[in-house]
Write an enzyme that holds these catalytic residues in place. Structure first.
Site, PDB file in Angstrom:
ATOM      1  N   LYS A  22      37.261 -21.746 -52.815  1.00 26.60           N
ATOM      2  CA  LYS A  22      37.086 -22.910 -53.707  1.00 26.60           C
ATOM      3  C   LYS A  22      38.299 -23.833 -53.655  1.00 26.60           C
ATOM      4  O   LYS A  22      38.160 -25.050 -53.557  1.00 26.60           O
ATOM      5  CB  LYS A  22      36.869 -22.405 -55.139  1.00 26.60           C
ATOM      6  CG  LYS A  22      37.121 -23.443 -56.219  1.00 26.60           C
ATOM      7  CD  LYS A  22      36.978 -22.882 -57.611  1.00 26.60           C
ATOM      8  CE  LYS A  22      38.181 -22.191 -58.184  1.00 26.60           C
ATOM      9  NZ  LYS A  22      39.230 -23.021 -58.783  1.00 26.60           N
ATOM     10  N   ASN A  23      39.493 -23.254 -53.724  1.00 24.92           N
ATOM     11  CA  ASN A  23      40.688 -24.093 -53.828  1.00 24.92           C
ATOM     12  C   ASN A  23      41.076 -24.750 -52.502  1.00 24.92           C
ATOM     13  O   ASN A  23      41.973 -25.588 -52.462  1.00 24.92           O
ATOM     14  CB  ASN A  23      41.856 -23.283 -54.408  1.00 24.92           C
ATOM     15  CG  ASN A  23      41.622 -22.969 -55.882  1.00 24.92           C
ATOM     16  OD1 ASN A  23      40.767 -23.583 -56.521  1.00 24.92           O
ATOM     17  ND2 ASN A  23      42.360 -22.011 -56.412  1.00 24.92           N
ATOM     18  N   CYS A 117      41.646 -24.649 -65.914  1.00 24.52           N
ATOM     19  CA  CYS A 117      41.849 -23.534 -66.842  1.00 24.52           C
ATOM     20  C   CYS A 117      43.087 -23.785 -67.695  1.00 24.52           C
ATOM     21  O   CYS A 117      44.094 -24.319 -67.203  1.00 24.52           O
ATOM     22  CB  CYS A 117      42.024 -22.228 -66.067  1.00 24.52           C
ATOM     23  SG  CYS A 117      40.481 -21.570 -65.427  1.00 24.52           S
ATOM     24  N   ARG A 122      50.804 -27.331 -66.946  1.00 20.06           N
ATOM     25  CA  ARG A 122      50.252 -27.862 -65.707  1.00 20.06           C
ATOM     26  C   ARG A 122      50.543 -29.350 -65.480  1.00 20.06           C
ATOM     27  O   ARG A 122      49.633 -30.173 -65.351  1.00 20.06           O
ATOM     28  CB  ARG A 122      48.741 -27.569 -65.618  1.00 20.06           C
ATOM     29  CG  ARG A 122      48.409 -26.119 -65.858  1.00 20.06           C
ATOM     30  CD  ARG A 122      46.983 -25.769 -65.500  1.00 20.06           C
ATOM     31  NE  ARG A 122      46.760 -25.658 -64.081  1.00 20.06           N
ATOM     32  CZ  ARG A 122      45.616 -25.309 -63.516  1.00 20.06           C
ATOM     33  NH1 ARG A 122      44.586 -25.037 -64.275  1.00 20.06           N
ATOM     34  NH2 ARG A 122      45.487 -25.235 -62.213  1.00 20.06           N
ATOM     35  N   ASP A 305      46.933 -15.927 -59.372  1.00 20.24           N
ATOM     36  CA  ASP A 305      45.479 -15.812 -59.563  1.00 20.24           C
ATOM     37  C   ASP A 305      44.994 -14.361 -59.500  1.00 20.24           C
ATOM     38  O   ASP A 305      43.815 -14.094 -59.752  1.00 20.24           O
ATOM     39  CB  ASP A 305      44.731 -16.644 -58.504  1.00 20.24           C
ATOM     40  CG  ASP A 305      44.922 -18.138 -58.713  1.00 20.24           C
ATOM     41  OD1 ASP A 305      45.414 -18.528 -59.783  1.00 20.24           O
ATOM     42  OD2 ASP A 305      44.584 -18.907 -57.800  1.00 20.24           O
ATOM     43  N   ARG A 398      32.614 -20.853 -62.549  1.00 17.88           N
ATOM     44  CA  ARG A 398      33.313 -21.971 -61.901  1.00 17.88           C
ATOM     45  C   ARG A 398      33.892 -21.570 -60.552  1.00 17.88           C
ATOM     46  O   ARG A 398      34.092 -22.420 -59.684  1.00 17.88           O
ATOM     47  CB  ARG A 398      34.471 -22.442 -62.793  1.00 17.88           C
ATOM     48  CG  ARG A 398      34.010 -23.206 -63.993  1.00 17.88           C
ATOM     49  CD  ARG A 398      35.161 -23.565 -64.867  1.00 17.88           C
ATOM     50  NE  ARG A 398      36.124 -24.372 -64.115  1.00 17.88           N
ATOM     51  CZ  ARG A 398      37.129 -25.024 -64.646  1.00 17.88           C
ATOM     52  NH1 ARG A 398      37.306 -24.974 -65.933  1.00 17.88           N
ATOM     53  NH2 ARG A 398      37.946 -25.724 -63.907  1.00 17.88           N
TER      54      ARG A 398
HETATM   55  C1  EPZ Z   1      46.357 -24.383 -57.886  1.00 18.70           C
HETATM   56  O1  EPZ Z   1      46.647 -25.003 -59.124  1.00 18.70           O
HETATM   57  C2  EPZ Z   1      45.058 -23.650 -58.077  1.00 18.70           C
HETATM   58  N1  EPZ Z   1      44.019 -24.623 -58.471  1.00 18.70           N
HETATM   59  C3  EPZ Z   1      45.233 -22.579 -59.131  1.00 18.70           C
HETATM   60  O2  EPZ Z   1      44.031 -21.851 -59.151  1.00 18.70           O
HETATM   61  C4  EPZ Z   1      46.365 -21.632 -58.746  1.00 18.70           C
HETATM   62  O3  EPZ Z   1      46.598 -20.742 -59.808  1.00 18.70           O
HETATM   63  C5  EPZ Z   1      47.629 -22.430 -58.470  1.00 18.70           C
HETATM   64  O4  EPZ Z   1      47.372 -23.467 -57.495  1.00 18.70           O
HETATM   65  C6  EPZ Z   1      48.785 -21.573 -57.952  1.00 18.70           C
HETATM   66  O5  EPZ Z   1      48.405 -20.917 -56.769  1.00 18.70           O
HETATM   67  C7  EPZ Z   1      43.420 -25.351 -57.552  1.00 18.70           C
HETATM   68  O6  EPZ Z   1      43.706 -25.279 -56.366  1.00 18.70           O
HETATM   69  C8  EPZ Z   1      42.337 -26.274 -58.007  1.00 18.70           C
HETATM   70  P1  EPZ Z   1      50.500 -25.632 -58.803  1.00 18.70           P
HETATM   71  P2  EPZ Z   1      47.736 -26.126 -59.209  1.00 18.70           P
HETATM   72  O7  EPZ Z   1      50.626 -27.098 -58.731  1.00 18.70           O
HETATM   73  O8  EPZ Z   1      47.717 -26.906 -57.949  1.00 18.70           O
HETATM   74  C9  EPZ Z   1      53.944 -26.516 -62.028  1.00 18.70           C
HETATM   75  C10 EPZ Z   1      42.296 -20.577 -60.134  1.00 18.70           C
HETATM   76  O9  EPZ Z   1      42.122 -19.666 -60.974  1.00 18.70           O
HETATM   77  N2  EPZ Z   1      53.825 -27.923 -61.643  1.00 18.70           N
HETATM   78  O10 EPZ Z   1      50.848 -24.821 -57.607  1.00 18.70           O
HETATM   79  O11 EPZ Z   1      47.523 -26.823 -60.496  1.00 18.70           O
HETATM   80  C11 EPZ Z   1      52.708 -25.988 -62.746  1.00 18.70           C
HETATM   81  O12 EPZ Z   1      52.725 -26.301 -64.126  1.00 18.70           O
HETATM   82  C12 EPZ Z   1      43.418 -21.531 -60.353  1.00 18.70           C
HETATM   83  O13 EPZ Z   1      41.575 -20.783 -59.135  1.00 18.70           O
HETATM   84  C13 EPZ Z   1      54.686 -28.853 -62.191  1.00 18.70           C
HETATM   85  O14 EPZ Z   1      55.535 -28.530 -63.025  1.00 18.70           O
HETATM   86  O15 EPZ Z   1      49.046 -25.236 -59.277  1.00 18.70           O
HETATM   87  C14 EPZ Z   1      52.817 -24.514 -62.453  1.00 18.70           C
HETATM   88  O16 EPZ Z   1      53.708 -23.936 -63.358  1.00 18.70           O
HETATM   89  C15 EPZ Z   1      43.957 -21.667 -61.689  1.00 18.70           C
HETATM   90  N3  EPZ Z   1      54.561 -30.150 -61.797  1.00 18.70           N
HETATM   91  C16 EPZ Z   1      53.412 -24.464 -61.060  1.00 18.70           C
HETATM   92  O17 EPZ Z   1      54.030 -25.734 -60.862  1.00 18.70           O
HETATM   93  C17 EPZ Z   1      53.644 -30.549 -60.882  1.00 18.70           C
HETATM   94  O18 EPZ Z   1      53.590 -31.752 -60.576  1.00 18.70           O
HETATM   95  C18 EPZ Z   1      52.438 -24.225 -59.921  1.00 18.70           C
HETATM   96  O19 EPZ Z   1      51.357 -25.138 -60.042  1.00 18.70           O
HETATM   97  C19 EPZ Z   1      52.789 -29.608 -60.321  1.00 18.70           C
HETATM   98  C20 EPZ Z   1      52.900 -28.282 -60.717  1.00 18.70           C
END
Ligand code: EPZ
Length: 431
Positions: A22-23, A117, A122, A305, A398
């Protein structure tokens, strides 16, 4: 309202075919709209977030034809609007990929602030920092992120935080920028590599995806392609842990074992047998589970995850285990429900779970808080003594294709129910 009714106690045994990731699919759909030519994408998972993303694309003029359950045709040649604000898009995270995609293609986009979620704050500051470095003006107004520029120029960008979303989003925009973009401190997840491979198959020039540094030489335009999405390593990992928790013997098929190395390492550590072949992994849980410690980290570390599924296994392991969540600050919401099933888990400081293994779970009525926490609770219910009723399963739908059907095929007693009468019928049937 749909619920799962589960009678625990059966070890899961057999083979399960894993769907596409999915991702990876969500950003690849946005990327597919960056060319005016036709793109065919295979191995898409049939899950709700995918439908929301494809509907959003239709609403702005992208031609989307679901050729079969797992194959879609996309043509972005007639997009009439770069404002993406459907209600569905507010609820999913992946909608923010339209920002990078359309900033690259049309030099402007307006996208509703993304949902997803509720697992932490985020932020999207790193996405916006990347777009600004490429020369875009970015503001947030009336719930929309608005990015535009006359000319997108390659740049050298250092990500302050390792982010899957920001790495992919900036990569999308930079693909059609002028000159060279270098992104440092990138996320290395398999889906980052998959998006880069997809874009390259459309004529992009991206090197280094899967390492800390990605180099993108902008091209003028992209062309059509035919591409198959990688298997979903989190779905695979979930079934591997389901085998561990139910003392089962499960082979996950259509996977890339390399993507699951950290999951495999932890299963071995807690006493499971793991056999790998080219595109499948067998997990046998013949011995009692052993305690351990784990910290979630960006890839190739142990995935956030998979954290709830790991906790559910460790709560049945002998001794005290510690799980530390270092990616999202609010990812232990499922723990309250696990405690209702008899788990002895305490969350300290918001990011650490102290787990004292118990002999067994007992069935209960539980509510799913988020996608992965929900899948983990279902696994706990499958191992529990007695019946459980699982509410709020829309979260699980989802991200997991045919979750209860795949579990049934492995011998689980699980059914989708809607009414009290259905629940009574289920209880009578399972005894
Ligand atoms: C992706 O989320 C996935 N979602 C998430 O999958 C997954 O948990 C996550 O990556 C980590 O592997 C999708 O791909 C749609 P990040 P994403 O940006 O991109 C912080 C699932 O269950 N951050 O890597 O939102 C953030 O708050 C899910 O399938 C900032 O601070 O994750 C987090 O603490 C849920 N500023 C960390 O980085 C930013 O601009 C990692 O987030 C971006 C992120």
């Amino acid at each position: 309202m749909e619920q799962y009714a589960i009678k625990g106690g059966n070890p899961l045994v057999g083979d399960v075919e894993i769907a596409g990731a999915k991702n990876a699919a969500l950003p690849i759909f946005a990327a597919a709209a960056m060319t005016d030519e036709t793109v065919y994408i295979d191995n898409i998972p049939d899950v709700r977030d995918i439908d929301v993303m494809l509907d959003a694309m239709r609403s702005i003029g992208v031609v989307v034809k679901r050729i079969s359950r797992h194959r879609v045709m996309i043509n972005g040649g007639n997009i009439h609007n770069v404002t993406v604000e459907s209600d569905g898009c507010k609820k999913i995270r992946g909608s923010y990929y339209f920002l990078g995609a359309f900033l690259g293609k049309y030099k402007g986009a307006e996208v509703v602030l993304p949902g997803g979620c509720d697992i932490g704050s985020r932020g999207i500051d790193q996405h916006l920092k990347g777009f600004r470095a490429l020369g875009a003006e970015v503001i947030i107004e009336h719930g929309l992120v608005k990015a535009r520029t006359k000319c997108l120029r390659g740049s050298h960008i250092y990500m302050d935080k390792v982010s899957v979303g920001a790495t992919i989003n900036v990569m999308l925009a930079a693909t059609l920028a002028e000159g060279m973009t270098i992104i440092e401190n990138c996320a290395k997840e398999p889906h980052v590599v998959d998006v880069a491979n997809f874009l390259n198959s459309c004529g992009a020039n991206i090197k280094g995806a899967g390492t800390d540094v990605i180099r993108i030489r902008g091209v003028e335009r992209l062309h059509g392609t035919e591409y198959a999405i990688i298997p979903d390593q989190i779905e695979a990992g979930t079934f591997m842990f389901a085998a561990a928790v139910t003392k089962g013997d499960v082979t996950v098929k259509n996977v890339i074992p390399k993507h699951l190395e950290s999951v495999t390492a932890k299963l071995l550590e807690i006493g499971c047998e793991v056999e790998e072949a080219d595109d499948c992994i067998r997990v046998v849980a013949a011995k009692p589970l052993a305690h351990t410690q784990v910290r979630t980290l960006p890839y190739p570390g142990f995935p956030t995850d998979m954290q709830p599924q790991m906790t559910v296994a460790l709560a049945l392991a002998k001794g005290t285990s510690i799980v530390t969540e270092s990616v999202f600050e609010n990812r232990f919401k499922y723990v309250d429900e696990l405690v209702r099933m008899g788990g002895d888990v305490k969350v300290e400081g918001g990011d650490t779970a102290i787990i004292d293994g118990v002999e067994k779970y007992t069935g209960a009525s539980i509510t799913v808080p988020d996608l992965r926490g929900g899948a983990a609770l279902v696994i706990a219910a499958l191992a529990a003594e007695g019946c459980s009723i699982v509410d709020n399963i829309k979260y699980i739908q989802r991200g997991y294709e045919d979750f209860h059907i795949k579990l049934q095929n492995l011998g689980a007693q699980i059914e989708m129910v809607e009414t009290d009468k259905d629940v009574q019928k289920f209880r009578l049937k399972v005894g």
